[in-house]
Design a protein around this motif. Structure first.
Motif, PDB file in Angstrom:
ATOM      1  N   GLN A 200      28.087  42.075  37.309  1.00 32.63           N
ATOM      2  CA  GLN A 200      29.442  42.824  37.756  1.00 32.63           C
ATOM      3  C   GLN A 200      29.794  43.234  38.539  1.00 32.63           C
ATOM      4  OE1 GLN A 200      27.865  47.395  36.935  1.00 32.63           O
ATOM      5  NE2 GLN A 200      30.423  47.549  36.769  1.00 32.63           N
ATOM      6  N   PRO A 201      31.640  42.430  38.612  1.00 26.37           N
ATOM      7  CA  PRO A 201      32.001  42.794  39.747  1.00 26.37           C
ATOM      8  C   PRO A 201      32.809  44.308  40.022  1.00 26.37           C
ATOM      9  CG  PRO A 201      33.614  42.134  38.022  1.00 26.37           C
ATOM     10  CD  PRO A 201      32.035  41.893  37.636  1.00 26.37           C
ATOM     11  N   ILE A 202      32.030  44.685  41.264  1.00 30.73           N
ATOM     12  CA  ILE A 202      32.646  45.758  41.494  1.00 30.73           C
ATOM     13  C   ILE A 202      33.701  46.469  42.338  1.00 30.73           C
ATOM     14  CG2 ILE A 202      30.279  46.870  40.458  1.00 30.73           C
ATOM     15  CD1 ILE A 202      29.410  47.539  43.458  1.00 30.73           C
ATOM     16  N   ALA A 203      34.285  45.253  43.296  1.00 31.75           N
ATOM     17  CA  ALA A 203      35.286  44.869  44.645  1.00 31.75           C
ATOM     18  C   ALA A 203      35.561  44.149  44.500  1.00 31.75           C
ATOM     19  CB  ALA A 203      34.314  45.634  45.812  1.00 31.75           C
ATOM     20  N   LEU A 204      36.758  43.615  44.506  1.00 34.78           N
ATOM     21  CA  LEU A 204      37.873  43.063  44.884  1.00 34.78           C
ATOM     22  C   LEU A 204      38.739  42.860  45.454  1.00 34.78           C
ATOM     23  CD1 LEU A 204      38.538  42.905  40.435  1.00 34.78           C
ATOM     24  CD2 LEU A 204      37.057  41.753  42.101  1.00 34.78           C
TER      25      LEU A 204
ATOM     26  N   ALA B 166      46.016  40.836  40.287  1.00 35.53           N
ATOM     27  CA  ALA B 166      45.369  41.716  40.359  1.00 35.53           C
ATOM     28  C   ALA B 166      45.018  42.913  39.129  1.00 35.53           C
ATOM     29  CB  ALA B 166      45.583  42.385  41.833  1.00 35.53           C
ATOM     30  N   PHE B 167      46.451  43.026  38.998  1.00 39.82           N
ATOM     31  CA  PHE B 167      46.066  43.981  37.836  1.00 39.82           C
ATOM     32  C   PHE B 167      45.565  44.236  36.565  1.00 39.82           C
ATOM     33  CE2 PHE B 167      48.127  45.976  33.980  1.00 39.82           C
ATOM     34  CZ  PHE B 167      48.271  46.953  34.263  1.00 39.82           C
ATOM     35  N   ALA B 168      45.875  42.538  36.147  1.00 38.99           N
ATOM     36  CA  ALA B 168      45.416  42.696  34.942  1.00 38.99           C
ATOM     37  C   ALA B 168      43.678  42.671  35.282  1.00 38.99           C
ATOM     38  CB  ALA B 168      45.522  40.500  34.594  1.00 38.99           C
ATOM     39  N   GLN B 169      42.836  41.696  36.775  1.00 43.35           N
ATOM     40  CA  GLN B 169      41.561  41.959  36.586  1.00 43.35           C
ATOM     41  C   GLN B 169      41.569  43.225  36.587  1.00 43.35           C
ATOM     42  OE1 GLN B 169      41.274  39.330  40.214  1.00 43.35           O
ATOM     43  NE2 GLN B 169      40.676  37.358  39.359  1.00 43.35           N
ATOM     44  N   CYS B 170      41.935  44.259  37.177  1.00 45.80           N
ATOM     45  CA  CYS B 170      41.766  45.724  37.410  1.00 45.80           C
ATOM     46  C   CYS B 170      41.458  46.122  35.799  1.00 45.80           C
ATOM     47  CB  CYS B 170      42.383  46.476  38.246  1.00 45.80           C
ATOM     48  SG  CYS B 170      42.198  45.970  39.994  1.00 45.80           S
ATOM     49  N   LEU B 171      42.775  45.765  35.422  1.00 43.99           N
ATOM     50  CA  LEU B 171      42.137  46.563  34.108  1.00 43.99           C
ATOM     51  C   LEU B 171      41.354  46.396  33.115  1.00 43.99           C
ATOM     52  CD1 LEU B 171      44.322  47.598  31.962  1.00 43.99           C
ATOM     53  CD2 LEU B 171      45.458  45.603  30.736  1.00 43.99           C
ATOM     54  N   ARG B 172      40.531  44.714  33.239  1.00 37.84           N
ATOM     55  CA  ARG B 172      39.519  44.310  32.568  1.00 37.84           C
ATOM     56  C   ARG B 172      37.717  44.550  33.276  1.00 37.84           C
ATOM     57  NH1 ARG B 172      35.275  43.814  31.413  1.00 37.84           N
ATOM     58  NH2 ARG B 172      34.851  41.902  30.136  1.00 37.84           N
ATOM     59  N   TRP B 173      37.967  44.667  35.022  1.00 41.26           N
ATOM     60  CA  TRP B 173      36.888  45.022  35.470  1.00 41.26           C
ATOM     61  C   TRP B 173      36.476  46.541  35.723  1.00 41.26           C
ATOM     62  CZ3 TRP B 173      33.706  41.671  33.811  1.00 41.26           C
ATOM     63  CH2 TRP B 173      33.317  40.216  33.714  1.00 41.26           C
ATOM     64  N   ARG B 174      37.537  47.219  36.263  1.00 42.47           N
ATOM     65  CA  ARG B 174      37.857  48.805  36.745  1.00 42.47           C
ATOM     66  C   ARG B 174      37.035  48.805  37.467  1.00 42.47           C
ATOM     67  NH1 ARG B 174      40.659  52.360  32.760  1.00 42.47           N
ATOM     68  NH2 ARG B 174      41.822  50.448  31.788  1.00 42.47           N
ATOM     69  N   PRO B 175      37.259  47.779  38.782  1.00 36.72           N
ATOM     70  CA  PRO B 175      36.441  47.751  39.960  1.00 36.72           C
ATOM     71  C   PRO B 175      36.402  49.717  40.717  1.00 36.72           C
ATOM     72  CG  PRO B 175      38.468  46.780  40.255  1.00 36.72           C
ATOM     73  CD  PRO B 175      38.157  47.063  39.652  1.00 36.72           C
ATOM     74  N   GLN B 176      35.943  50.077  41.992  1.00 34.82           N
ATOM     75  CA  GLN B 176      35.482  50.850  42.264  1.00 34.82           C
ATOM     76  C   GLN B 176      36.769  50.926  43.082  1.00 34.82           C
ATOM     77  OE1 GLN B 176      32.380  52.258  44.144  1.00 34.82           O
ATOM     78  NE2 GLN B 176      30.925  51.132  42.320  1.00 34.82           N
ATOM     79  N   VAL B 177      37.033  49.228  44.073  1.00 34.97           N
ATOM     80  CA  VAL B 177      38.038  48.871  45.192  1.00 34.97           C
ATOM     81  C   VAL B 177      38.529  47.931  44.653  1.00 34.97           C
ATOM     82  CG1 VAL B 177      38.522  48.877  47.599  1.00 34.97           C
ATOM     83  CG2 VAL B 177      36.818  50.523  46.751  1.00 34.97           C
ATOM     84  N   ILE B 178      40.064  47.947  45.458  1.00 41.89           N
ATOM     85  CA  ILE B 178      40.608  46.555  44.914  1.00 41.89           C
ATOM     86  C   ILE B 178      41.652  46.570  46.282  1.00 41.89           C
ATOM     87  CG2 ILE B 178      42.203  47.503  43.774  1.00 41.89           C
ATOM     88  CD1 ILE B 178      42.521  44.487  43.182  1.00 41.89           C
TER      89      ILE B 178
ATOM     90  N   THR C 133      38.184  33.800  40.538  1.00 43.59           N
ATOM     91  CA  THR C 133      38.332  33.376  38.831  1.00 43.59           C
ATOM     92  C   THR C 133      37.366  33.114  37.904  1.00 43.59           C
ATOM     93  OG1 THR C 133      40.485  31.898  38.604  1.00 43.59           O
ATOM     94  CG2 THR C 133      40.667  33.528  38.851  1.00 43.59           C
ATOM     95  N   SER C 134      36.699  31.637  38.745  1.00 43.24           N
ATOM     96  CA  SER C 134      35.452  31.121  37.652  1.00 43.24           C
ATOM     97  C   SER C 134      34.572  32.292  38.295  1.00 43.24           C
ATOM     98  CB  SER C 134      35.324  29.932  38.437  1.00 43.24           C
ATOM     99  OG  SER C 134      36.258  29.072  38.389  1.00 43.24           O
TER     100      SER C 134
END
Length: 395
Positions: free
Chosen positions: A29-33, A42-54, A15-16
């Motif tokens: 740019q975070p593209i994979a989590l 995890a859902f909230a992070q995907c909502l914000r960052w729209r990574p290619q893969v989680i 998160t930091s």
């Protein structure tokens, strides 16, 4: 623009790191989590960052996350799970930089895979270097991969090392707060409770690392990490108790000069240093600048190994290497859990670890699979030690 994979995206380092991405959107740019069990975060992070893969911990949670995506109209995010999913995140071809922050050996395979695919690594996972440092360092050299420490102490050493060549280093000093028991009479150690041990005077951390700080095993792990990161023998890696936690570590050179790294106690700073290396970026907008008034008092003292036997055990394991370091970490994790559950006393932690180390071979694993097998064997040994040497609920 650096494209990031974050292993352990829902934890404190993850998160930091995402906070740094918020502050420097033109740089990172975070593209994979890779998350763990916290599917809502995890859902909230995907909502914000729209990574290619989680990646999420289990197949069931992956299905749950996909259902949340569908309900929210989120498309284009690949959902994977388990150890294979974490490896997928760490080795995504588009990724430039991998932040390794999964706690425990769970992140080991993914970090090793990232090194072998040539990714730059920001390392915040102690277990990677403690349990498999020999393999990871060798792979990093083979693939010309930079391992940039994110732990504040090793990050501080890395910064100070820029003031000279490796051959000019006499020794390094890792600072330690001393935890909550640095002034507690030794006679009282048998009665220390989990509640007391979880009250760290400086940092707010997870339970295991807080107990490790109280026993100073955390610093012992850092000694092993430092030996491997900076190619130094254990006798050149020293520990000093520094309750103010403003000097994060020091490097002493052969001419007697000592360089110290001083900064706010905010993990965003070492994360930003690793992400930007070899540059330094203006962190004014991130509010990371240090108030010199905090230097009004600086105390340093040598740790008492009778008070902190875990630190002694770590130095012994560092000198032996191989399976000794694996067993040190595995036995500590089992013993700390037993202490938190009230099944062993506080001093039962070093007693358990020492008995496990006495039963550990001097072999040096040649593969990650062998590391994981040795880890499982050491955990089984620790459980056996606890079952035979401690009985009943203590409190």
């Amino acid at each position: 623009m650096k494209k990031l994979a974050i292993l352990g995206s829902t934890g404190s380092i993850g998160t930091s790191t995402l906070s740094i991405c918020e502050s420097f959107p033109d740089r990172y740019q975070p593209i994979a989590l890779a998350a763990g069990l916290n599917v809502d975060v995890a859902f909230a992070q995907c909502l914000r960052w729209r990574p290619q893969v989680i990646s999420i911990a289990t197949e069931e949670l992956a299905s749950q996350l996909q259902s949340q995506f569908k309900a929210a109209g989120i498309t284009g995010v690949e959902v994977v799970h388990g150890a294979a999913g974490t490896v997928r995140v760490a080795t995504l071809p588009e990724v430039d930089f991998v932040v390794s922050a999964i706690v425990g050996v769970a992140g080991l395979e993914a970090t090793y895979a990232a090194v072998k695919t040539g990714k730059t690594i920001g390392l915040a996972n102690k277990e990677c270097l403690v349990a498999a440092g020999e393999l990871i360092i060798a792979a990093a050299r083979e693939h010309n991969v930079a391992l940039l420490p994110i732990d504040s102490e090793h990050n501080a050493v890395h910064q100070c090392m820029r003031g000279g060549t490796p051959a000019e280093v006499h020794q390094i000093w890792l600072t330690a707060s001393g935890g909550p028991f640095r002034n507690t009479p030794l006679a009282d150690f048998e009665e220390i409770t989990p509640a007391q041990a979880l009250k760290h005077p400086t940092w707010v951390m997870g339970q295991r690392i807080t107990i490790d700080s109280a026993t100073m095993m955390n610093k012992g792990f850092e000694v092993i990490e430092a030996c491997r990161l900076f190619s130094l023998p254990p006798e050149q890696v020293r520990v000093t108790i520094h309750p103010q936690s403003t000097v994060h570590s020091l490097v002493e050179f052969i001419d007697g000069s000592i360089l110290a790294q001083i900064s706010v106690t905010d993990m965003r700073l070492p994360i930003l240093y690793a992400l930007a290396y070899p540059e330094r970026v203006d962190a004014t907008t991130a509010s990371l600048h240090f108030d010199l008034a905090a230097l009004s008092q600086l105390d340093f003292s040598v740790p008492d190994l009778a008070r902190f036997p875990c630190l002694r055990l770590a130095y012994e394991a560092a000198a032996t290497g191989g399976e000794a370091c694996i067993a040190l970490n595995a036995a500590d994790e089992i013993a700390v859990a037993a202490f938190l559950e009230g099944r062993i006393p506080f001093l039962g932690i070093p007693r358990t670890i020492e008995l496990v180390l006495q039963q550990t071979s001097a072999r040096h694993p040649s593969s990650i699979q062998e590391v994981l097998e040795a880890d499982l064997a050491a955990r089984a040994c620790a459980r056996d030690v606890i079952a035979h040497h401690f009985s009943g609920v203590l409190r």
